[in-house]
Every structure is written in C-alpha cells, then in structure tokens.
Design a protein around this motif. Structure first.
Motif, PDB file in Angstrom:
ATOM      1  N   HIS B  98       6.440 -12.098  23.732  1.00 58.49           N
ATOM      2  CA  HIS B  98       6.474 -12.894  22.499  1.00 58.49           C
ATOM      3  C   HIS B  98       5.455 -12.303  21.524  1.00 58.49           C
ATOM      4  O   HIS B  98       4.259 -12.261  21.852  1.00 58.49           O
ATOM      5  N   VAL B 100       4.112 -12.525  17.275  1.00 59.64           N
ATOM      6  CA  VAL B 100       4.252 -13.351  16.072  1.00 59.64           C
ATOM      7  C   VAL B 100       5.463 -12.870  15.277  1.00 59.64           C
ATOM      8  O   VAL B 100       6.283 -13.669  14.822  1.00 59.64           O
ATOM      9  N   THR B 103       8.834 -13.787  16.993  1.00 53.65           N
ATOM     10  CA  THR B 103       9.028 -15.239  16.989  1.00 53.65           C
ATOM     11  C   THR B 103       9.384 -15.743  15.588  1.00 53.65           C
ATOM     12  O   THR B 103      10.344 -16.500  15.409  1.00 53.65           O
ATOM     13  N   VAL B 104       8.636 -15.301  14.591  1.00 54.13           N
ATOM     14  CA  VAL B 104       8.888 -15.764  13.215  1.00 54.13           C
ATOM     15  C   VAL B 104      10.263 -15.295  12.729  1.00 54.13           C
ATOM     16  O   VAL B 104      11.042 -16.078  12.174  1.00 54.13           O
ATOM     17  N   LEU B 107      13.136 -17.234  14.171  1.00 47.81           N
ATOM     18  CA  LEU B 107      13.290 -18.601  13.665  1.00 47.81           C
ATOM     19  C   LEU B 107      13.709 -18.615  12.192  1.00 47.81           C
ATOM     20  O   LEU B 107      14.310 -19.582  11.724  1.00 47.81           O
ATOM     21  N   ASN B 142      17.603 -20.370  21.983  1.00 46.40           N
ATOM     22  CA  ASN B 142      16.868 -20.644  23.214  1.00 46.40           C
ATOM     23  C   ASN B 142      17.541 -21.771  23.992  1.00 46.40           C
ATOM     24  O   ASN B 142      18.238 -22.614  23.410  1.00 46.40           O
ATOM     25  N   GLN B 144      16.688 -24.130  27.791  1.00 44.45           N
ATOM     26  CA  GLN B 144      15.888 -24.289  29.010  1.00 44.45           C
ATOM     27  C   GLN B 144      16.730 -24.098  30.265  1.00 44.45           C
ATOM     28  O   GLN B 144      16.197 -23.911  31.359  1.00 44.45           O
ATOM     29  N   GLY B 168      12.583 -18.175  19.098  1.00 40.45           N
ATOM     30  CA  GLY B 168      11.341 -18.829  19.525  1.00 40.45           C
ATOM     31  C   GLY B 168      10.908 -18.470  20.925  1.00 40.45           C
ATOM     32  O   GLY B 168       9.982 -19.079  21.472  1.00 40.45           O
ATOM     33  N   HIS B 169      11.577 -17.483  21.539  1.00 44.22           N
ATOM     34  CA  HIS B 169      11.328 -17.187  22.958  1.00 44.22           C
ATOM     35  C   HIS B 169      11.268 -15.691  23.265  1.00 44.22           C
ATOM     36  O   HIS B 169      11.516 -15.268  24.395  1.00 44.22           O
TER      37      HIS B 169
ATOM     38  N   GLY C 118      10.502 -25.888  18.409  1.00 41.95           N
ATOM     39  CA  GLY C 118      11.363 -24.718  18.548  1.00 41.95           C
ATOM     40  C   GLY C 118      10.705 -23.512  19.193  1.00 41.95           C
ATOM     41  O   GLY C 118      11.337 -22.464  19.335  1.00 41.95           O
ATOM     42  N   TYR C 119       9.435 -23.645  19.586  1.00 33.49           N
ATOM     43  CA  TYR C 119       8.720 -22.515  20.195  1.00 33.49           C
ATOM     44  C   TYR C 119       8.648 -22.687  21.713  1.00 33.49           C
ATOM     45  O   TYR C 119       8.148 -23.707  22.204  1.00 33.49           O
ATOM     46  N   GLU C 120       9.043 -21.690  22.453  1.00 34.80           N
ATOM     47  CA  GLU C 120       8.921 -21.725  23.925  1.00 34.80           C
ATOM     48  C   GLU C 120       7.456 -21.913  24.344  1.00 34.80           C
ATOM     49  O   GLU C 120       7.160 -22.570  25.343  1.00 34.80           O
ATOM     50  N   VAL C 121       6.546 -21.336  23.555  1.00 34.23           N
ATOM     51  CA  VAL C 121       5.119 -21.381  23.913  1.00 34.23           C
ATOM     52  C   VAL C 121       4.565 -22.815  23.927  1.00 34.23           C
ATOM     53  O   VAL C 121       3.533 -23.081  24.556  1.00 34.23           O
ATOM     54  N   LYS C 123       5.388 -25.028  25.718  1.00 37.59           N
ATOM     55  CA  LYS C 123       5.358 -25.472  27.117  1.00 37.59           C
ATOM     56  C   LYS C 123       4.012 -25.243  27.801  1.00 37.59           C
ATOM     57  O   LYS C 123       3.817 -25.700  28.933  1.00 37.59           O
ATOM     58  N   THR C 130      10.042 -28.336  27.350  1.00 37.77           N
ATOM     59  CA  THR C 130      11.090 -27.729  26.523  1.00 37.77           C
ATOM     60  C   THR C 130      10.576 -27.344  25.143  1.00 37.77           C
ATOM     61  O   THR C 130       9.622 -27.947  24.637  1.00 37.77           O
ATOM     62  N   HIS C 131      11.225 -26.328  24.555  1.00 35.42           N
ATOM     63  CA  HIS C 131      10.935 -25.944  23.168  1.00 35.42           C
ATOM     64  C   HIS C 131      11.495 -26.978  22.210  1.00 35.42           C
ATOM     65  O   HIS C 131      11.138 -27.005  21.037  1.00 35.42           O
ATOM     66  N   CYS C 194       2.091 -18.123  13.735  1.00 36.10           N
ATOM     67  CA  CYS C 194       3.511 -18.190  13.353  1.00 36.10           C
ATOM     68  C   CYS C 194       3.705 -19.147  12.173  1.00 36.10           C
ATOM     69  O   CYS C 194       4.412 -18.825  11.211  1.00 36.10           O
TER      70      CYS C 194
END
Lengths: 201, 201, 201, 201
Positions: B98, B100, B103-104, B107, B142, B144, B168-169, C118-121, C123, C130-131, C194
């Motif tokens: 991941h 920045v 991820t950005v 999204l 994404n 789960q 986002g993952h 919406g971010y996996e992080v 968690k 969950t995101h 982000c």
C-alpha cells in the motif's frame, strides 16, 4: 575485469547507492559512468538495480561505445555517455537518473527547455557566479533509437550548462569528477523539485 | 519450519525491509511471497509489521492456499498470491503493498483501470520494449471476502502486464524472482507517483 | 532509575528513533510512554529530541502524573498519557507525534472530527474488520492549560477508536504494546497522508 | 588545525549529516558553525558537500570573519555567521540550509516576512510559551555582495525570534548549542512545510 580500476568501480557503486537513497534510479533505470583514461570509460552494464551494484555491474567501453570487457552487455544509453565525454574533455563522470520531478516536468512542459532563475543553487553549474542569471535545461523527445536520439542531442551539447532532460526518460548531468557530478545532479533535482512545486501554486 | 529454505525466508525479510523504507507497508499492511517449488510457496503470515520480519514470520502454503507449517496463521490475501502463481508459471515472487499514491489514485479513479504511456520506466514490465505504448493497471473494488475478490480478479489475469490494484487496498505485482518483482513494484510505484502528481497540475 | 525496567526504556528509545525516521517528532515535539505495571508508567521527560533518546530521557510517573524519578522534569503532556492509561486498562503504550499531514489537516478542518472510510488500513484499529466502515478521529482545539485540555478530551475517550488530534499539536494513539501502538500510529499517519492528498485534487 | 577543538569539528560533521538526511544541504549548499570561545568560531569552509564533511572541512575564523586556519578558503557566507554571533552573545551554533519548502516560499511570497500562528512547534523558539502567538520570519532579497546583504540584515537582528530567510538562498537559524540549533532548524522547516502545504489547498 583487468581494465577497470578498483576506484572507478567503487565510485560508480557509491553513486548508485546515493541515487537510490534519493529515489532517482527506480526499477532498473539510470546509468552511471566515470572516465578511466582518455576515451575509455567505466559504465554500469544493462539491467540490474543501480542501488545494489557490485564490481560485476561495471563494464569498460571505448570512445565509440564498443564494449571492451569480454562478454559484457552494455546499456543502450552508453552511446549518450560517450558523446558527453567527447564533447566535454574535462568531464570525469556522467550520471543519468529518473526522478518524479524530472519525469513529470518533462511530460508537462511542451517547450524545448525548462528555465531557472533566482536560485542560489544555480551556482553549482560550471561558470555560474550569481542567482541573477537564467539557466536553461534543454528538453528532448524520447526515442528508442539511441543513435537517432544522440544525433538530436549532439548540436545542443556545446555550451550546455546544466545537462539535459529527455521526456519521460530522465536527466543527464556531468562533472569533472564523481563528487561534482553528484553535487550537480542533486542541485538540478533540487531546482526541478522547486519548479514542480511552484507550478502547483 | 523444516520446509522453508533459508534463502526463501531471507528474500522475504529483505523485501519487507525495502518496502518499509519506501513507505509501502504501513501498519501491518502488505504481504510477500516466493515460490519454493512447483505449487508450494513461502509467504508472510498474518499480522506483524512487514519491515521487521524474521524467519518465524514466514510460513509455507500449498497450491490451494492451505497452510503446511504447523500452527501457522495465514493472511487472508494468501489466496490472491496462490492464484497469481497458478496463472503465471514463471512467477517466482509476488509483492503486495500500500502506498499513498496507489491508495489515493485507486479511490479517485472511478474507471476500471489506470493507464500509462510515454514513460521509459514502462519497459520494466514483461515484454515491453518502448515508452510509446499504453499500459493498463486494472482496478478492482475491495472486498473482505477474499474468495469472491479472487473470483473477480481471475478472468483478468491472463495477459495482465503490470499487476493490479484494489481500491483502498494496494497493488499486486510479481516477477520471475524477488529482485525483478521488487524492481517492477518500484517501477509501478514510480509511475503512480508521477500520475498522482500530474493530476495535481 | 531503579524503578524503570530496561525493556521499557529500550522500547521508548526505539519508538523515538522510528518516529524520527518518519518525521513525526520535529524539534523537541512528541512524547512516548509505556505502562510499567498498574498505574505506573515510563515516559519521555520534558525537552530533548525524541529521535536521540537515552535511558536518562525516560522517567517514571504514577497514575496521577506525579513524578516518581527523583529530580526528573515531566513533560506537560504527561497528564494526557495518564488519562489514556486510566480510560483503557489494556493500553500498554501511548504515542504522541506531530506530522505535516496531521498538523495541516487539523488546522484546515473546522469541524469536530476527521472521517475515514474505504481504506483497508482502517483494520489496524481495535475491533475493525472491514474497509466498509466510517471511522472518526476527534479534533480538539489546542490549549496550553493541560488540565483544561484533559478535561475537554475526557468525555470523548470511552469508545474512541483511532486516537485523537489536537489542532496544531499532533495526534495521540495507543495500543496494547509498543509494536501495536507504532503500527496504529503508522496506519493513522498513512490515512492522514491520503486524506491530505485527496483534498489537493 | 591546532585551534579547532575536536568536539567542535565533530558537532559540525554530525549536523551536516543530519541536514543532508533531511535534504537541506543540496549540492554544496549550506554552511554550519559553532562558537569556540568569545568571537572565535569554527565553520565549514567553501565548497564541498555538507553531508560528507571531515575535520579538514572545518576552519577557524575570528570575529571579523578573517580566517585563522592557514591556507583555508572561507565561504562567502561566513560574514553572516559572525554577525549573528556578535548580535546574540548566547548563540553557540548557527545553521544555514536550503530546503524545497523554504526556497519555494521565499520566491512565492512578495512581502517582507512569513508569519506563523497556531502551531505548538512555535514553542521551540527562544521565549515562546504558547501556540497562540504570531511569529515572523523576515525575508530578504538575495545578493551576491555579502557585505551589502549583511548590512541589510543587521538592523533586523535585534529581537529576531525564528531566524531569517533569503529569497532563493535558504534560512539562517541559531541556538545556544548545536542540539538546540538543529531542533530550531527542524522546527522551522516543519512550520515551512506546513505553510507550503496549506497554500496548495
């Protein structure tokens, strides 16, 4: 590798580590050379990460970019290094690197050069004594045909101050020795980072 | 851990340190694997920071993502790694990280892919010989439920050039060995950093 | 310093180095603590750079932020650390740091919280699976009167998920141990980086 | 170099490495000094990269910026250091560095100063006890004539809080000792990075 002095290889390895720390040799990008004697140079071979070089990563080529080291695989850009050593007899080291700033600016700027003025750091380039001057970094379109690209660059080399930039393909910078070549590359990347930031105003 | 060769664990530990230096494995994000032999792979276990791995952080799983190492806790994403090794018989290492930038962009971009052209660094990807091509990085939502996500990704794997990105993952990238997987990840992150910067113009 | 276990001091020193590498403890900013036993904690003393701590930089305080180490000078923020250990009996380490992202967002955002989804992080925070959830980072105005600031924060602590942010004065994050506190801080800073980047679109 | 205490040279070398890690001494930019005794100071000589100093890079000058070390080549900015030591009898170390943030802001801002308020980090500067104050960083036009530049700066030195900034030519910051000078430089660069980011909103 009987021809390559240990010091030449060590300087190339050290330069690669420094460029990697700064993020200027992503993936297998970039190449690094030093003049051994006259037209003979030591240069990084094709492929491999420039942040993790060893003495086997360095090869010797002659003035016409012909490989002297048996079995070695030269990088396509070797020709551009040799051209710089021929045009600048006092050039002792040449660096080629890709940064986010030089790549983005090269693709955003449609004109034939980027210009810089008002920066004290401009004085790192040969013959510069004041911030109150305007320096130009020539910008060339990328080309997979290195002979053709070298031909486009050649007429611009005499009097070139900062080095030059290829669109989407990084900068070329040189100096009388490795320390000065690295200092000029760092100065140029600093100016490019400032220029990119100022365009985001 | 009798099954995992020392070298496989060492390469995973080294890759984790490198990814951490670049900021690509924040918190406990990311995972890293290498092919041991045939369908057997060594992969980072669930949890823990990928910048500070030791040999106890690496476990062995079979082709169906079943854990071979006694008592080991696999990461949910193990399934995505196994899927890549099955689809690409010459894949020797898989990296998931991941940043920045990834991820950005994942999204911000509503479309099914990010596209890149004009960058010399594109040549790091298998079969690429010129900057003058357009490469696509597929973008998936994404989920789960990793089995479901794997099912969505599967039909896109054949012919995939750069790897893929989950919203986002993070990204998935691979190569014939760890050095090349790391070089491709670095090349991809360089392209993503440039793309993000160019959107801020 | 007979009261402070060597391990506690070592973990604080290590956390300071890591935070400095990431740029989260500029000047003499930030402070770091671990629970020794029950209400007793070890915490960085006032002043000094957190990237260059030694065992003399760590002092012991009791549940009411009274200094146990003879002659030691506590940081004003010690009170905020003690408050967190009281509110969260399973908190084993507390980190306070200033990043450019957390500082800029705290000063730009007029509302009472920053939100993330919406971010996996996400968690990485306790209880998150969950995101696909929305997490809130409460935002409080800065105050040089730490007792008053602690009073403003107190009612918001129960059920706080990510930690909290003080305008122009950094974040507070905690975890059951130092590794998890550091992972959560890194996760939070990743989300903040982000979020800041997405505001520049 | 019989006059320069080993500790003075070591502190200058260490400060140069730290400034280089942060990217504040690009090319051969920047200079660093410590007071030896009374008006005598040890300072980096002209040229050379400040991230790779050794004891031969440090020279001694007297209160009027006259070089004491035989054969040494002083930096043009030595005069500005001496001026600060004269104006602030408790100054023990002076740092001059160029960052992208300080350079860009100095060239974007047409006014005579940059202002900061609302940041806890402001408290790193002498006499500051609250974020709820407004601090000013004076901004001067660059000049290759250092005597003239020193003359322009001089009347502004009494009561100067943060240091000062020269357009396109970096900041000057000082403290009672090297650790505090470095902490103040880091605090100032943090504030400048925040200010630059906030202008991009």
């Amino acid at each position: 590798m009987p021809h390559i002095p240990v010091l030449a290889a060590e300087e190339i390895i050290r330069a690669g580590r420094r460029m990697d720390q700064r993020g200027w040799v992503p993936a297998t990008a970039g190449n690094i050379s030093v003049r051994i004697e006259g037209p003979r140079i030591a240069i990084t071979c094709s492929g491999g990460h420039k942040g993790f070089l060893d003495s086997f990563s360095v090869i010797e080529v002659d003035a016409d970019a012909r490989v002297v080291t048996p079995g070695a695989r030269p990088s396509a850009e070797t020709r551009l290094h040799c051209q710089i050593y021929r045009a600048f007899p006092d050039a002792g080291a040449v660096l080629h690197g890709h940064s986010v700033a030089n790549t983005v600016l090269s693709l955003e700027e449609p004109g034939p050069a980027l210009s810089f003025s008002g920066y004290e750091v401009q004085k790192i380039f040969a013959g510069q004594t004041t911030h109150d001057a305007t320096l130009h970094l020539p910008l060339f379109d990328n080309d997979q045909d290195m002979a053709r690209l070298a031909g486009v660059v050649a007429p611009h080399l005499p009097g070139m101050t900062m080095g030059y930039l290829i669109r989407g393909h990084g900068v070329y910078v040189w100096g009388p020795n490795m320390d000065m070549a690295l200092a000029r590359l760092e100065g140029l990347e600093f100016l490019l980072a400032c220029a990119l930031e100022r365009r985001r105003k």
